[in-house]
Design an enzyme around this catalytic site. Structure first.
Site, PDB file in Angstrom:
ATOM      1  N   CYS A  23       1.019  -1.081   0.050  1.00 16.90           N
ATOM      2  CA  CYS A  23       0.227   0.014   0.096  1.00 16.90           C
ATOM      3  C   CYS A  23       0.868   1.240  -0.052  1.00 16.90           C
ATOM      4  CB  CYS A  23      -1.010  -0.103   1.176  1.00 16.90           C
ATOM      5  SG  CYS A  23      -2.208   1.315   1.207  1.00 16.90           S
ATOM      6  N   GLY A  58      -6.684  -1.923   7.690  1.00 11.13           N
ATOM      7  CA  GLY A  58      -5.701  -2.159   6.534  1.00 11.13           C
ATOM      8  C   GLY A  58      -5.706  -1.048   5.666  1.00 11.13           C
ATOM      9  N   CYS A  59      -5.076  -1.178   4.679  1.00 12.86           N
ATOM     10  CA  CYS A  59      -4.881  -0.269   3.847  1.00 12.86           C
ATOM     11  C   CYS A  59      -6.216   0.385   3.270  1.00 12.86           C
ATOM     12  CB  CYS A  59      -4.134  -0.761   2.152  1.00 12.86           C
ATOM     13  SG  CYS A  59      -4.112   0.539   0.848  1.00 12.86           S
ATOM     14  N   PHE A  60      -6.316   1.826   3.458  1.00  5.24           N
ATOM     15  CA  PHE A  60      -7.669   2.473   3.119  1.00  5.24           C
ATOM     16  C   PHE A  60      -8.119   2.873   1.696  1.00  5.24           C
ATOM     17  CE2 PHE A  60      -5.258   6.605   4.120  1.00  5.24           C
ATOM     18  CZ  PHE A  60      -4.384   6.651   2.879  1.00  5.24           C
ATOM     19  N   TRP A  61      -7.219   2.288   0.838  1.00  2.00           N
ATOM     20  CA  TRP A  61      -7.675   2.334  -0.795  1.00  2.00           C
ATOM     21  C   TRP A  61      -8.857   1.069  -0.766  1.00  2.00           C
ATOM     22  CZ3 TRP A  61      -2.135   1.543  -2.775  1.00  2.00           C
ATOM     23  CH2 TRP A  61      -1.357   2.695  -2.779  1.00  2.00           C
TER      24      TRP A  61
END
Length: 225
Positions: A23, A58-61
């Protein structure tokens, strides 16, 4: 080199190409020459009858993409929560020294979708048995956390965790942090809707897309067609 050794080395090379993307990538390789907007995004104004919730998974994407697929969601903003530094940047959060987690803030209509359903979506969107790791992303800023605003929300979270532990979805126990909400800082503009703007990014393709696909399966009744 024996055939067995060759196959072993080839296997490690294949694994390496899968786990290396993370990320921390900033932009899609095909858009490397494009100027990105590093200014903080603006938070939407809360509308009458609307509610807001904040989650870290986790990764906000991927988490942003997952949440905005649901009925009753007006807006989802990627950002940072749970830390000590005011107005942190992506790079500062990534050092794991500010205490923040990559998070999303969800603006929703409680007459359409309840807080309980949002909690179901939160657990469907990541592995809540991993506190400081999601896939190739390692660090406290990738931790699993829910930021409650009222004691009523805290009680709903506790009930949801009990249900999740009994659901059979995970081999381990849920380790999600349950902490009071303090402040949410929106991430830089280029992080907003990153999943949709960078479909050819290797991390999006190898990590985020499978997470979103699993999310859609578990939340099928709530996903907007």
């Amino acid at each position: 080199m024996t055939r067995k050794t060759f196959l072993l080395l080839a296997g490690w090379l294949i694994i390496g190409t899968i786990v290396l993307p993370a990320c921390r990538q900033k932009t899609d390789e095909s858009k490397a020459s494009t100027v990105i907007d590093i200014n903080p995004a603006k938070l939407p104004a809360l509308q009458p009858g609307e509610a807001v919730a904040t989650f870290a998974g986790g990764c906000f994407w991927a988490v942003q993409e997952e949440m905005q697929l649901l009925k009753g969601i007006r807006a989802v903003v990627s950002g940072y929560a749970g830390g000590d530094l005011a107005f942190p940047t992506y790079e500062q959060v990534g050092t794991d020294q500010t205490g923040h987690a990559e998070a999303v803030q969800v603006y929703y209509n409680p007459a359409v979708i309840s807080y309980d359903v949002l909690l179901d979506a939160f657990f469907a969107g990541h592995d809540a048995t991993q506190l400081n790791r999601q896939g190739p992303d390692i660090g406290k800023h990738y931790r699993s956390a829910i930021f409650y605003r009222t004691l009523g929300e805290k009680a709903r979270i506790s009930a949801a965790i009990q249900l999740e532990n009994a659901s059979g979805h995970h081999q381990g126990r849920v380790v999600t942090q349950v902490v009071p909400f303090t402040v949410f800082y929106p991430a830089e503009v280029y992080h907003q809707d990153y999943y949709r703007h960078n479909p050819y990014n290797m991390y999006i393709h190898l990590v985020s897309e499978p997470k979103v696909a699993t999310f859609k399966e578990r939340m099928e009744k709530w996903v907007v067609e």
